[in-house]
Write an enzyme that holds these catalytic residues in place. Structure first.
Site, mmCIF file in Angstrom:
data_model
loop_
_atom_site.group_PDB
_atom_site.id
_atom_site.type_symbol
_atom_site.label_atom_id
_atom_site.label_comp_id
_atom_site.label_asym_id
_atom_site.label_seq_id
_atom_site.Cartn_x
_atom_site.Cartn_y
_atom_site.Cartn_z
ATOM 1 N N LYS A 205 0.835 -1.202 0.000
ATOM 2 C CA LYS A 205 0.000 0.000 0.000
ATOM 3 C C LYS A 205 0.871 1.254 0.000
ATOM 4 O O LYS A 205 1.961 1.271 0.584
ATOM 5 C CB LYS A 205 -0.916 -0.019 1.225
ATOM 6 C CG LYS A 205 -1.972 1.082 1.260
ATOM 7 C CD LYS A 205 -2.848 0.945 2.494
ATOM 8 C CE LYS A 205 -3.892 2.040 2.574
ATOM 9 N NZ LYS A 205 -4.728 1.925 3.798
ATOM 10 N N SER A 281 -9.515 2.010 3.119
ATOM 11 C CA SER A 281 -8.704 2.750 2.165
ATOM 12 C C SER A 281 -7.706 1.899 1.382
ATOM 13 O O SER A 281 -7.090 2.372 0.435
ATOM 14 C CB SER A 281 -7.930 3.862 2.893
ATOM 15 O OG SER A 281 -7.032 3.320 3.857
ATOM 16 N N GLY A 302 -6.719 1.608 10.015
ATOM 17 C CA GLY A 302 -6.972 2.526 11.119
ATOM 18 C C GLY A 302 -8.444 2.687 11.415
ATOM 19 O O GLY A 302 -8.827 3.182 12.469
ATOM 20 N N GLY A 304 -10.842 0.091 9.715
ATOM 21 C CA GLY A 304 -11.371 -0.964 8.850
ATOM 22 C C GLY A 304 -10.721 -1.032 7.494
ATOM 23 O O GLY A 304 -11.193 -1.758 6.609
ATOM 24 N N SER A 305 -9.610 -0.329 7.286
ATOM 25 C CA SER A 305 -9.066 -0.153 5.941
ATOM 26 C C SER A 305 -8.455 -1.390 5.315
ATOM 27 O O SER A 305 -8.195 -1.407 4.116
ATOM 28 C CB SER A 305 -8.024 0.974 5.938
ATOM 29 O OG SER A 305 -8.649 2.209 6.157
#
EC number: 3.5.1.99
Length: 607
Positions: A205, A281, A302, A304-305
């Site tokens: 990521k 995200s 942070g 549910g990302s």
């Protein structure tokens, strides 16, 4: 004088009097020109503060933080009491090398059988290729990491011609990938692969440092002010195991959203339906795994990302206990709700990547005093070795608060199968003050994020942010120091509630999200959108794991009537990743057959 309320201490609250209140967040859904105008108003000196104050009051935040006396002391990051050891697990050392931990993890898995994967009937059912399939293919000379790399590169280079575009990656360097693949191929030719992850493609990521790429966090400019000098701690561990780092995955800008919308690089599409969001995200990480281009990816979680996009894309996503993975070298370093975790196409692969990257920082070892890492014994294909007779906590009214009964029905079906096949017991629980938890999480993630970026925003970079990020920042700027302290008092209070729940149950089970993948409004592709109801539905069940630091996993359990994936979330006690992983393995075995996504690349097909 205004009215105020005084909360009882958490220890004095009678849970039998707690009434579930469905969340009804109020704010306009805006896209396109109207959204741009709204953001400009939010950032205006006088009218902006009036709008923000109205929204906060209308959604109960003013009452919680300005009109409530909270008796608990603040807890500025998760604090855990010492935990009872998990049962029937394998303990590994914090200081063991990632390679040694991987060897231990492999011994916890069923013996690899090529007839179940590489040599299985290709038309019988869809399956994702697993890490051990690649490792077997390399060792058996069915293919090489270099051949696989060239195939992946050819696909990625075609992305720009896709209609609609599928921007899984923000940064990609074909020459760098070839260089890594050639080195891995030589190791296999010499009979010296480093580990089971040698030659395995992993995507990172864009808020985690990975050389030679800059880290932008989904922005267009952050690399101008923050240079990358070395790999992050977790990427360094993967590289030491021989993993091939494919590139930097697309993401919702700065993690400030749950859909995965990114107007800077293009919005990643859901492989199951390109008209829909992936969730965020960690949008690119989830989509590239779901599409079959790599077995695993790293994301940050942070709010549910990792779990939200995993659920919406039909893959597995693990959120570790706060402090279990070293955040050094990530944009989330120093936060109090974030972790780095794996997204993978199977529980087995998530487990293997977790085994490689786990390990607390020296500061977290001193402050959090983590329990030793443990692995579940997944020695049978039905997961029965790993779970025993677990107690599954379920708050039924909350569990059923979803946009479609398909979601709660599929999750309920799995709970019944766990009870019937494994002797698990579903225990009714009550989780108090869910609205307060949502409010406390907003401040706990938002204020540190804004603080870390304020110097850049003051220097003129705010105008370069996307409109939805600017919306979030306008709200975060309105929070005072007393609001932040109140949120941390709520954190301690909510921790007490949950630790008491865990005295009676082993895990808490919910759907991962309150809705399946939402449709992407065409107007949102250029300038983003604000849709508080979608955000609320996507985040409904995920927040406790972040605010309170508990481990949690999303595992696929089926599809709704439109063929969209549904995830079940399993949240465990502090440091109890082995319990969470073991139960998830059993769920994976019981879940319906996986459907092939509309966008899928059969990278390892050797026929």
């Amino acid at each position: 004088m205004g009215k105020y309320q005084v909360m009882k201490r958490a220890s004095e609250v009678d849970l039998s009097t707690v009434k579930y209140k469905a969340e009804t967040m109020k704010a306009p859904h805006l896209t396109g020109l109207s959204f741009k105008l709204f953001v400009n108003l939010l950032e205006a000196p006088l009218i902006g503060s009036l709008i923000v104050d109205y929204l906060k009051k209308d959604n109960g935040m003013t009452k919680i933080f300005r009109n409530t006396v909270i008796p608990e002391e603040p807890m500025f990051r998760p604090e855990f009491p010492s935990q009872e050891p998990e049962h029937d697990v394998v303990i590994v050392g914090e200081d063991e090398s990632p390679i040694d931990r991987l060897e231990t993890a492999l011994k916890c898995l069923p013996q690899y059988d090529p007839s179940r994967s590489l040599h299985a009937d290709p038309v019988s059912s869809f399956r994702y290729w697993k890490i051990r399939d690649y490792a077997y293919a390399y060792r058996s000379k069915l293919t090489t990491p270099l051949q696989v790399a060239k195939r992946i590169i050819s696909i990625i280079e075609e992305f720009g011609y896709d209609k609609p575009p599928t921007p899984f990656l923000i940064r990609f360097d074909a020459n760098e990938v070839i260089k890594q693949a050639e080195a891995s191929t030589r190791r296999f030719e010499q009979g010296n692969p480093i580990s089971v992850l040698d030659g395995i493609f992993v995507t990172i990521k864009d808020d985690i440092d990975c050389l030679p790429h800059p880290t932008n966090g989904g922005t267009t400019w952050l690399h101008e002010d923050r240079s990358v000098e070395k790999d992050s701690a977790v990427v360094s561990k993967l590289r030491s195991c021989g993993a091939i780092l494919l590139g930097k995955a697309n993401m919702h800008e700065l993690g400030m959203g749950t859909t995965g919308n990114n107007s800077n690089y293009g919005t990643t599409r859901n492989p199951h339906d390109p008209k829909r969001y992936t969730g965020g995200s960690s949008s690119g990480s989830a989509a590239i795994v779901a599409a079959g281009l790599c077995s695993a990816a790293l994301g940050t979680d942070g709010g549910g990302s990792v779990r939200i996009p995993s659920a919406l894309c039909g893959i597995t996503g693990l959120k570790t206990t706060y402090g279990r993975t070293d955040m050094t070298g990530s944009l989330c370093e120093g936060g109090t709700v974030e972790i780095i975790g794996p997204l993978a196409s199977s529980l087995e692969d998530a487990f293997l990547v977790y085994a490689a990257i786990l390990g607390s920082s020296s500061a977290d070892r001193y402050n959090l005093k983590p329990s030793p890492p443990c692995f579940p014994k997944l020695l049978s294909h039905n997961g029965s070795n790993a779970i025993g007779s677990l107690r599954l906590g379920k708050y039924t009214k909350w569990f059923n608060d979803v946009s479609s009964s398909d979601i709660s029905d599929k999750c309920e079906d799995i709970l019944k199968l766990l009870s019937n096949n494994h002797g698990c017991k579903v225990v009714e629980i009550v989780v108090p003050e869910l609205e307060e938890m949502r409010a406390a999480h907003v401040i706990s993630i938002g204020s540190p994020t804004l603080s870390s970026l304020t110097p850049y925003c003051e220097a003129g970079k705010n105008s370069k942010l996307s409109y939805d990020t600017r919306t979030s920042f306008a709200i975060f700027r309105s929070f005072s120091a007393s609001d932040y302290i109140a949120a941390q008092c709520l954190r301690r209070r909510l921790m007490e509630y949950h630790l008491n729940i865990f005295k009676d149950v082993d895990v808490i089970v919910t759907p991962t999200t309150g809705m399946t993948a939402p449709v992407i409004p065409p107007d949102a592709l250029k300038n983003g959108e604000t849709n508080i109801q979608v955000t609320t539905d996507l985040m409904r069940f995920v927040l406790a794991a972040n605010l309170l630091g508990f481990p949690a996993i999303s595992v696929p359990v089926g599809y709704d009537k439109e063929g969209l994936p549904i995830g079940l979330q399993i949240m465990g006690r502090p440091w109890a990743e082995a319990t969470v992983l073991g139960l998830a393995a059993a769920v994976e075995e019981l879940a319906p057959v996986t459907k092939k996504p509309a966008i899928f690349y059969d990278i390892l097909n050797t026929n």
